[in-house]
Write a protein that holds these residues in place. Structure first.
Motif, PDB file in Angstrom:
ATOM      1  N   LEU A   1       0.985  -1.043   0.110  1.00 15.55           N
ATOM      2  CA  LEU A   1      -0.018   0.032  -0.229  1.00 15.55           C
ATOM      3  C   LEU A   1       1.163   1.184   0.054  1.00 15.55           C
ATOM      4  O   LEU A   1       0.730   2.195  -0.601  1.00 15.55           O
ATOM      5  CB  LEU A   1      -0.851  -0.084   1.147  1.00 15.55           C
ATOM      6  N   LEU A   2       2.045   1.175   0.749  1.00 17.74           N
ATOM      7  CA  LEU A   2       3.044   2.250   0.874  1.00 17.74           C
ATOM      8  C   LEU A   2       3.640   2.696  -0.778  1.00 17.74           C
ATOM      9  O   LEU A   2       3.647   3.651  -1.226  1.00 17.74           O
ATOM     10  CB  LEU A   2       4.017   2.016   1.728  1.00 17.74           C
ATOM     11  N   LEU A   3       3.825   1.416  -1.422  1.00 15.32           N
ATOM     12  CA  LEU A   3       4.405   1.480  -2.711  1.00 15.32           C
ATOM     13  C   LEU A   3       3.331   2.542  -3.703  1.00 15.32           C
ATOM     14  O   LEU A   3       3.861   3.122  -4.406  1.00 15.32           O
ATOM     15  CB  LEU A   3       5.008   0.264  -3.184  1.00 15.32           C
ATOM     16  N   LEU A   4       2.116   1.947  -3.578  1.00 18.51           N
ATOM     17  CA  LEU A   4       1.203   2.218  -4.410  1.00 18.51           C
ATOM     18  C   LEU A   4       0.761   4.132  -3.961  1.00 18.51           C
ATOM     19  O   LEU A   4       0.710   4.748  -4.963  1.00 18.51           O
ATOM     20  CB  LEU A   4      -0.248   1.591  -4.130  1.00 18.51           C
ATOM     21  N   THR A   5       0.892   4.325  -2.720  1.00 21.25           N
ATOM     22  CA  THR A   5       0.874   5.498  -2.334  1.00 21.25           C
ATOM     23  C   THR A   5       1.870   6.434  -2.795  1.00 21.25           C
ATOM     24  O   THR A   5       1.929   7.535  -3.377  1.00 21.25           O
ATOM     25  CB  THR A   5       0.715   5.651  -0.617  1.00 21.25           C
ATOM     26  N   LEU A   6       3.157   5.901  -2.825  1.00 20.29           N
ATOM     27  CA  LEU A   6       4.213   6.802  -3.567  1.00 20.29           C
ATOM     28  C   LEU A   6       4.114   6.722  -4.838  1.00 20.29           C
ATOM     29  O   LEU A   6       4.414   7.770  -5.518  1.00 20.29           O
ATOM     30  CB  LEU A   6       5.575   5.876  -3.038  1.00 20.29           C
TER      31      LEU A   6
ATOM     32  N   ASP B   1     -10.207   7.046 -24.769  1.00 16.69           N
ATOM     33  CA  ASP B   1      -9.381   7.679 -25.769  1.00 16.69           C
ATOM     34  C   ASP B   1      -8.110   8.256 -25.055  1.00 16.69           C
ATOM     35  O   ASP B   1      -7.087   8.560 -25.785  1.00 16.69           O
ATOM     36  CB  ASP B   1     -10.102   8.894 -26.467  1.00 16.69           C
ATOM     37  N   VAL B   2      -7.912   8.104 -23.846  1.00 13.41           N
ATOM     38  CA  VAL B   2      -6.746   8.660 -23.023  1.00 13.41           C
ATOM     39  C   VAL B   2      -5.800   7.522 -23.081  1.00 13.41           C
ATOM     40  O   VAL B   2      -6.070   6.344 -22.988  1.00 13.41           O
ATOM     41  CB  VAL B   2      -7.307   9.078 -21.478  1.00 13.41           C
ATOM     42  N   GLY B   3      -4.650   7.705 -23.157  1.00 12.55           N
ATOM     43  CA  GLY B   3      -3.401   6.845 -23.381  1.00 12.55           C
ATOM     44  C   GLY B   3      -3.310   5.945 -22.197  1.00 12.55           C
ATOM     45  O   GLY B   3      -3.706   6.685 -21.070  1.00 12.55           O
ATOM     46  N   VAL B   4      -2.708   4.925 -22.037  1.00 16.01           N
ATOM     47  CA  VAL B   4      -2.693   3.973 -20.999  1.00 16.01           C
ATOM     48  C   VAL B   4      -1.906   4.465 -19.650  1.00 16.01           C
ATOM     49  O   VAL B   4      -2.286   4.361 -18.506  1.00 16.01           O
ATOM     50  CB  VAL B   4      -2.357   2.567 -21.404  1.00 16.01           C
ATOM     51  N   LEU B   5      -0.698   5.181 -20.030  1.00 20.84           N
ATOM     52  CA  LEU B   5       0.053   5.740 -19.023  1.00 20.84           C
ATOM     53  C   LEU B   5      -0.916   6.911 -18.232  1.00 20.84           C
ATOM     54  O   LEU B   5      -0.681   7.056 -17.142  1.00 20.84           O
ATOM     55  CB  LEU B   5       1.422   6.218 -19.703  1.00 20.84           C
ATOM     56  N   MET B   6      -1.304   7.870 -18.978  1.00 23.51           N
ATOM     57  CA  MET B   6      -2.158   8.805 -18.294  1.00 23.51           C
ATOM     58  C   MET B   6      -3.164   8.231 -17.391  1.00 23.51           C
ATOM     59  O   MET B   6      -3.714   8.831 -16.467  1.00 23.51           O
ATOM     60  CB  MET B   6      -2.714   9.936 -19.545  1.00 23.51           C
ATOM     61  N   ARG B   7      -3.747   7.084 -18.159  1.00 19.60           N
ATOM     62  CA  ARG B   7      -5.048   6.693 -17.398  1.00 19.60           C
ATOM     63  C   ARG B   7      -4.517   6.079 -15.992  1.00 19.60           C
ATOM     64  O   ARG B   7      -5.185   6.166 -14.934  1.00 19.60           O
ATOM     65  CB  ARG B   7      -5.649   5.477 -18.001  1.00 19.60           C
ATOM     66  N   GLY B   8      -3.312   5.421 -16.190  1.00 24.46           N
ATOM     67  CA  GLY B   8      -2.677   4.939 -14.730  1.00 24.46           C
ATOM     68  C   GLY B   8      -2.371   6.011 -13.884  1.00 24.46           C
ATOM     69  O   GLY B   8      -2.468   5.896 -12.699  1.00 24.46           O
ATOM     70  N   ARG B   9      -1.647   6.919 -14.520  1.00 19.68           N
ATOM     71  CA  ARG B   9      -1.251   8.068 -13.561  1.00 19.68           C
ATOM     72  C   ARG B   9      -2.341   8.949 -12.976  1.00 19.68           C
ATOM     73  O   ARG B   9      -2.364   9.133 -11.700  1.00 19.68           O
ATOM     74  CB  ARG B   9      -0.376   9.393 -14.538  1.00 19.68           C
ATOM     75  N   MET B  10      -3.565   8.907 -13.662  1.00 16.62           N
ATOM     76  CA  MET B  10      -4.596   9.714 -13.271  1.00 16.62           C
ATOM     77  C   MET B  10      -5.339   8.971 -12.004  1.00 16.62           C
ATOM     78  O   MET B  10      -5.783   9.172 -10.869  1.00 16.62           O
ATOM     79  CB  MET B  10      -5.744   9.985 -14.090  1.00 16.62           C
ATOM     80  N   TRP B  11      -5.487   7.505 -11.991  1.00 18.25           N
ATOM     81  CA  TRP B  11      -5.669   6.591 -11.020  1.00 18.25           C
ATOM     82  C   TRP B  11      -4.971   6.657  -9.894  1.00 18.25           C
ATOM     83  O   TRP B  11      -5.558   6.607  -8.795  1.00 18.25           O
ATOM     84  CB  TRP B  11      -5.734   5.289 -11.616  1.00 18.25           C
ATOM     85  N   VAL B  12      -3.766   6.560 -10.123  1.00 22.21           N
ATOM     86  CA  VAL B  12      -2.808   6.411  -8.850  1.00 22.21           C
ATOM     87  C   VAL B  12      -2.912   7.835  -8.124  1.00 22.21           C
ATOM     88  O   VAL B  12      -2.816   7.814  -6.632  1.00 22.21           O
ATOM     89  CB  VAL B  12      -1.240   5.963  -8.907  1.00 22.21           C
ATOM     90  N   MET B  13      -2.990   8.969  -8.890  1.00 33.87           N
ATOM     91  CA  MET B  13      -2.922  10.104  -8.145  1.00 33.87           C
ATOM     92  C   MET B  13      -4.436  10.558  -7.580  1.00 33.87           C
ATOM     93  O   MET B  13      -4.327  10.964  -6.204  1.00 33.87           O
ATOM     94  CB  MET B  13      -2.835  11.279  -9.403  1.00 33.87           C
ATOM     95  N   ALA B  14      -5.508   9.950  -8.102  1.00 42.75           N
ATOM     96  CA  ALA B  14      -6.815  10.049  -7.203  1.00 42.75           C
ATOM     97  C   ALA B  14      -6.678   9.106  -6.178  1.00 42.75           C
ATOM     98  O   ALA B  14      -7.290   9.693  -5.096  1.00 42.75           O
ATOM     99  CB  ALA B  14      -7.855   9.697  -8.223  1.00 42.75           C
ATOM    100  N   PHE B  15      -6.176   7.787  -6.143  1.00 43.92           N
ATOM    101  CA  PHE B  15      -6.073   7.105  -5.176  1.00 43.92           C
ATOM    102  C   PHE B  15      -5.404   7.587  -3.972  1.00 43.92           C
ATOM    103  O   PHE B  15      -5.787   7.573  -2.858  1.00 43.92           O
ATOM    104  CB  PHE B  15      -5.568   5.743  -5.621  1.00 43.92           C
ATOM    105  N   HIS B  16      -4.161   8.446  -4.304  1.00 48.65           N
ATOM    106  CA  HIS B  16      -3.398   9.017  -3.314  1.00 48.65           C
ATOM    107  C   HIS B  16      -4.102  10.237  -2.471  1.00 48.65           C
ATOM    108  O   HIS B  16      -3.831  10.256  -1.562  1.00 48.65           O
ATOM    109  CB  HIS B  16      -2.077   9.755  -4.214  1.00 48.65           C
TER     110      HIS B  16
END
Length: 421
Positions: A199-204, A309-324
């Motif tokens: 969980l800490l790694l995901l938060t980071l 339509d959003v790229g996979v890296l941006m989707r992943g980035r936005m997901w972890v940032m929202a989770f954070h």
């Protein structure tokens, strides 16, 4: 059995890195837990201007008239209008983005400017600055990034060091509270750290995209691989066919409502005579977010983008940032609050355990194992981490140079001593 020399070597560096990082980790944990209350603090602060208690029967000005009243209130042009979710609310127009954003609150009946509000107007802005840059500007931002990088290494090395090859599975679940305070606090640090590691790694991962070095590099990778937002997502390059009169804001709001978008819906206001209206929604799950661009004269749909339509890296980035930020609902908020609390407990456990074991008038740094060389696999792992986390890589190179210079100085001193004898 473990490689005991590798264990001792990792333990030494885990200890040194932990002692240097610990004060900053405590600040990040405490400010991170506090900043989770940011939406509630802002909601309380703006409630007198936002919630007016208006009834459905109240005679309102048109949105266009309210937009005209809001123009000129701020030095920068208005860029967005938020469609009110309740009839009792005031009308909100926004200029700028992120921490530079300012919202103008308009009374929908009288047209009076009730207030302007920026994130900087709340004490939470100071908490955010502490969490993101330790109130140190660009230098502070890079220091926070460096600590975050070393936290990744501390977690990975801590897992190897602690893995209970002596206590077995019991060490994963139990904290020894009858064997003295040092063991008790040591187990608090280790056992909580084990269960919180993933969980800490995901938060980071959710915090690193905001950083200067890693964040900038990640954006470049998105650009090179075309895995970010589509080029026209923000309306750049899209144009309206100029006619005599543009649509009123009321007509655009009617078009926006007809799209049936969930969550909070906003209308992006045209920046010039050829630019377009845009309609977007903020909602969770992220997969339901859309961005639509309309001709500001005819109201025709120019371009529509879905989350797919959003790229996979941006989707992943936005997901972890929202989770954070704990934005996926109550479960996510409480989970992040738990991370902040347990990270604080882990840090306190490490401090107390150290103080209980530290020899008098000595730092108590673990000894370097003799005749130990790091294996190729470990070097490869360090290189991979150094490439993924550039500031960590730079710090490793710096430490290597210092170590080489120290050994040369020690060797030169020993040679001089031998000659003098």
């Amino acid at each position: 059995m473990k490689n005991r020399k590798l264990h001792a070597w990792l333990w030494r560096w885990h200890f040194i890195a932990g002692m240097v990082s610990l004060p900053f980790v405590l600040v990040l944990a405490i400010t991170g837990g506090l900043y989770l209350f940011h939406p509630k603090v802002v909601e309380t602060k703006t409630e007198p201007w936002r919630e007016l208690g208006l009834t459905d029967e109240a005679q309102r000005l048109t949105y266009q008239e309210q937009w005209n009243r809001a123009k000129g209130v701020l030095k920068k042009p208005l860029s967005q209008f938020q469609i009110p979710e309740k009839s009792s609310e005031s009308t909100q127009f926004t200029a700028g983005r992120f921490s530079h954003k300012t919202t103008v609150y308009i009374h929908p009946v009288t047209g009076a400017v009730l207030a302007t509000f920026s994130p900087k107007d709340s004490w939470m802005y100071t908490v955010r600055k502490l969490h993101g840059e330790l109130l140190g500007g660009k230098v502070g931002t890079k220091l926070v990034e460096l600590v975050a990088c070393w936290m990744v290494v501390l977690i990975l090395s801590g897992l190897y060091i602690w893995w209970p090859f002596e206590r077995g599975a019991q060490g994963v679940f139990t904290i020894r509270w009858r064997q003295g305070k040092r063991i008790f606090f040591r187990d608090i640090h280790a056992v909580i750290g084990f269960w919180m590691s993933g969980l800490l790694l995901l938060t980071l991962a959710g915090g690193l995209p905001w950083t200067d070095v890693f964040g900038a590099g990640f954006k470049k990778v998105q650009k090179w691989t075309d895995t970010g937002y589509p080029k026209g997502w923000n309306g750049r390059g899209l144009t309206s066919i100029v006619q005599d009169k543009p649509l009123t804001l009321d007509a655009m709001v009617a078009i926006a409502k007809a799209q049936g978008l969930p969550g909070t819906v906003s209308v992006g206001l045209p920046k010039g005579t050829k630019s377009s209206f845009s309609v977007s929604n903020k909602t969770f799950p992220l997969s339901e977010q859309k961005m639509l661009h309309f001709d500001q004269y005819s109201g025709a749909l120019i371009q529509e983008y879905a989350w797919s339509d959003v790229g996979v890296l941006m989707r992943g980035r936005m997901w972890v940032m929202a989770f954070h930020q704990g934005q996926f609902g109550a479960w996510n908020w409480w989970l992040m609050q738990g991370v902040a609390i347990f990270l604080t407990l882990m840090s306190v456990g490490a401090i107390v355990s150290y103080l209980k074991r530290k020899p008098t008038k000595k730092l108590g740094v673990p000894k370097q194992p003799k005749k130990f060389k790091v294996g190729v696999g470990f070097v490869v792992l360090l290189l991979v981490l150094g490439c993924l986390l550039p500031l960590f890589g730079a710090s490793i190179v710096l430490l290597f140079i210092v170590d080489v210079l120290r050994k040369r100085k020690t060797k030169a001193g020993e040679t001089t001593l031998v000659r003098s004898l």
